[in-house]
Design a protein around this motif. Structure first.
Motif, PDB file in Angstrom:
ATOM      1  N   ASP A   1       7.177  -0.844  13.005  1.00  0.00           N
ATOM      2  CA  ASP A   1       8.354  -0.031  13.333  1.00  0.00           C
ATOM      3  C   ASP A   1       7.901   1.364  13.760  1.00  0.00           C
ATOM      4  O   ASP A   1       8.731   2.209  14.101  1.00  0.00           O
TER       5      ASP A   1
ATOM      6  N   ILE B   1       0.874  -1.184   0.000  1.00  0.00           N
ATOM      7  CA  ILE B   1       0.000   0.000   0.000  1.00  0.00           C
ATOM      8  C   ILE B   1       0.904   1.224   0.000  1.00  0.00           C
ATOM      9  O   ILE B   1       1.613   1.485   0.980  1.00  0.00           O
TER      10      ILE B   1
ATOM     11  N   PHE C   1      -1.646  -1.095  -4.126  1.00  0.00           N
ATOM     12  CA  PHE C   1      -2.678  -0.059  -4.101  1.00  0.00           C
ATOM     13  C   PHE C   1      -1.986   1.281  -3.900  1.00  0.00           C
ATOM     14  O   PHE C   1      -1.140   1.440  -3.011  1.00  0.00           O
TER      15      PHE C   1
HETATM   16  P1  NAI Z   1       7.023   8.405  -1.496  1.00  0.00           P
HETATM   17  O1  NAI Z   1       6.473   9.776  -1.440  1.00  0.00           O
HETATM   18  O2  NAI Z   1       8.119   8.075  -2.471  1.00  0.00           O
HETATM   19  O3  NAI Z   1       5.842   7.350  -1.728  1.00  0.00           O
HETATM   20  C1  NAI Z   1       4.599   7.417  -1.066  1.00  0.00           C
HETATM   21  C2  NAI Z   1       3.571   6.760  -1.966  1.00  0.00           C
HETATM   22  O4  NAI Z   1       2.342   6.720  -1.245  1.00  0.00           O
HETATM   23  C3  NAI Z   1       3.337   7.511  -3.275  1.00  0.00           C
HETATM   24  O5  NAI Z   1       3.403   6.628  -4.371  1.00  0.00           O
HETATM   25  C4  NAI Z   1       1.938   8.088  -3.096  1.00  0.00           C
HETATM   26  O6  NAI Z   1       1.209   8.209  -4.319  1.00  0.00           O
HETATM   27  C5  NAI Z   1       1.315   7.037  -2.180  1.00  0.00           C
HETATM   28  N1  NAI Z   1       0.094   7.525  -1.534  1.00  0.00           N
HETATM   29  C6  NAI Z   1      -0.226   8.780  -1.154  1.00  0.00           C
HETATM   30  N2  NAI Z   1      -1.471   8.823  -0.664  1.00  0.00           N
HETATM   31  C7  NAI Z   1      -1.950   7.562  -0.742  1.00  0.00           C
HETATM   32  C8  NAI Z   1      -3.183   6.975  -0.401  1.00  0.00           C
HETATM   33  N3  NAI Z   1      -4.190   7.705   0.094  1.00  0.00           N
HETATM   34  N4  NAI Z   1      -3.333   5.645  -0.603  1.00  0.00           N
HETATM   35  C9  NAI Z   1      -2.342   4.895  -1.135  1.00  0.00           C
HETATM   36  N5  NAI Z   1      -1.146   5.409  -1.491  1.00  0.00           N
HETATM   37  C10 NAI Z   1      -0.947   6.726  -1.293  1.00  0.00           C
HETATM   38  O7  NAI Z   1       7.502   8.080   0.004  1.00  0.00           O
HETATM   39  P2  NAI Z   1       8.567   7.009   0.486  1.00  0.00           P
HETATM   40  O8  NAI Z   1       9.929   7.617   0.492  1.00  0.00           O
HETATM   41  O9  NAI Z   1       8.354   5.730  -0.208  1.00  0.00           O
HETATM   42  O10 NAI Z   1       8.147   6.870   2.041  1.00  0.00           O
HETATM   43  C11 NAI Z   1       6.903   6.320   2.410  1.00  0.00           C
HETATM   44  C12 NAI Z   1       6.678   6.578   3.880  1.00  0.00           C
HETATM   45  O11 NAI Z   1       7.631   5.836   4.653  1.00  0.00           O
HETATM   46  C13 NAI Z   1       6.908   8.043   4.333  1.00  0.00           C
HETATM   47  O12 NAI Z   1       5.748   8.826   4.131  1.00  0.00           O
HETATM   48  C14 NAI Z   1       7.235   7.889   5.787  1.00  0.00           C
HETATM   49  O13 NAI Z   1       6.032   8.017   6.529  1.00  0.00           O
HETATM   50  C15 NAI Z   1       7.751   6.462   5.918  1.00  0.00           C
HETATM   51  N6  NAI Z   1       9.152   6.392   6.339  1.00  0.00           N
HETATM   52  C16 NAI Z   1       9.468   5.648   7.444  1.00  0.00           C
HETATM   53  C17 NAI Z   1      10.781   5.536   7.880  1.00  0.00           C
HETATM   54  C18 NAI Z   1      11.176   4.689   9.042  1.00  0.00           C
HETATM   55  O14 NAI Z   1      12.288   4.865   9.588  1.00  0.00           O
HETATM   56  N7  NAI Z   1      10.365   3.744   9.482  1.00  0.00           N
HETATM   57  C19 NAI Z   1      11.848   6.287   7.194  1.00  0.00           C
HETATM   58  C20 NAI Z   1      11.423   6.979   5.995  1.00  0.00           C
HETATM   59  C21 NAI Z   1      10.116   7.040   5.608  1.00  0.00           C
END
Ligand code: NAI
Length: 327
Positions: A256, A148, A171
């Protein structure tokens, strides 16, 4: 430039001091919130992390104290009132990509640990217990995995799971053409959830995604499915997940991130009484694995975080365009 860093640990000091290009960096262990915002008096910029509270009141106060620049040393920015920052003309930058491999690989670590119970096996063997009773896992090969959110991290995660021989469904609000070419099938959530043995969350936290996993969506899942969250805690309605774990609807939970993590994560509370009954209940399940927001925690990611943040600060100081600006 004089920059106040909030919520810092030894590793923040090590990596930022290593890649600093001459700025005055002051590291506070305190998180940024309405009680601590005064610490930023006399600084030009602040650097904040995932659980710092950059709400309207804090941003108004930062502006009143003369803060001109906000650098987030993380990717997510659900904790920032961007409209308030914009109203005060304070640019906010983040680190949009710092090793998507770090987080994707941690999600896989949670899956493998929950499935093959290596954490239990490690403890058993150290105590001379070589029995295999109750350590049965399942082959990942041939299983269906739901992703997702298929941005940078989701895409890397999908590729790893395909490498295990899994069928990957996805998704997202926007389908990623590269992923489709890679053999990933996009489906609406209601069609994806009932088919998946493992579901991993990689979307940001916003109004649309808050509690995207709640009573309704949990009910749509396969009985005994595994749910992994390395994204943001509030994507899951934790109380609903506990109910689903009690009935066995949810077979495994690996997280996490946690809805109320700011009072717990990144601190050593081993001699304290933990007042959060929800996390204590979660940790009482044998099929739940909690790590304390360490998905990002690799040498490569910490290097990238420090370098990108310092570069943004340099660009701001020199009046250059800010490529990582979010407000
Ligand atoms: P990204 O911006 O590259 O990808 C996020 C994706 O989620 C995009 O494809 C977007 O279209 C999609 N999205 C947005 N709204 C949505 C919805 N309502 N339903 C389904 N998909 C939706 O972000 P990235 O770099 O992949 O990071 C994802 C998340 O991981 C970040 O937002 C952050 O919260 C989390 N994260 C956690 C870390 C950790 O240490 N555990 C470290 C870095 C990020």
């Amino acid at each position: 430039m004089k920059i106040a860093f909030f919520s810092t640990q030894s590793y923040d000091r090590n990596y930022f001091n290593r890649y600093n290009t001459g700025h005055e960096l002051v590291f506070f262990e305190a998180p940024l919130n309405e009680q601590t915002v005064n610490l930023a008096t006399g600084f030009t910029a602040i650097c904040a992390f995932v659980n710092d509270q950059l709400n309207t009141a804090v941003i108004n106060q930062l502006a009143a104290q003369g803060i001109k620049f906000i650098a987030l040393r993380c990717a997510g920015y659900n904790n920032v009132d961007l409209a308030a920052a914009k109203a005060h003309n304070i640019p906010v930058v983040r680190v949009p990509a710092y090793s998507p491999y770090a987080v994707a690989e941690h999600a896989v670590a949670l899956i493998l640990t929950l499935n093959r119970k290596t954490h239990k096996a490690y403890n058993r063997v150290r105590e001379g217990n070589f029995s295999l009773e109750r350590l049965t896992g399942f082959d990942l090969h041939g299983k269906t995995v739901g992703v997702i959110g298929t941005g940078k991290i989701g895409q890397v995660f999908a590729g790893i799971m395909q490498g295990f021989g899994c069928r990957v469904l996805a998704f997202d609000v926007i389908a990623n053409r590269d992923m489709e070419a890679q053999g990933v099938e996009y489906l609406p959530l209601v069609k994806l959830l009932p088919q998946c043995d493992i579901i991993s969350l990689h979307c940001p936290l916003n109004d649309q995604t808050k509690h995207i996993i709640g009573p309704l969506t949990l009910n749509m899942m396969k009985d005994g499915a595994m749910l992994i969250n390395t994204s943001r805690g509030a994507l899951i309605d934790t109380k609903a997940a506990i109910e689903a774990l009690k009935t066995g609807k949810l077979g495994y939970l690996g997280i996490d991130v946690y809805e109320q993590e700011e009072k717990l994560f990144f601190h050593n509370l081993q001699d304290e009484i933990i007042h959060d009954d929800t996390i204590m209940r979660l940790m009482s399940f044998p099929n739940v694995l909690v790590t304390a927001h360490q998905g990002f925690f690799t040498d490569e990611a910490l290097t990238q975080i420090a370098q990108t943040t310092i570069q943004s600060i340099n660009d701001f100081e020199q009046g250059k365009p800010l490529s990582n600006k979010i407000a």
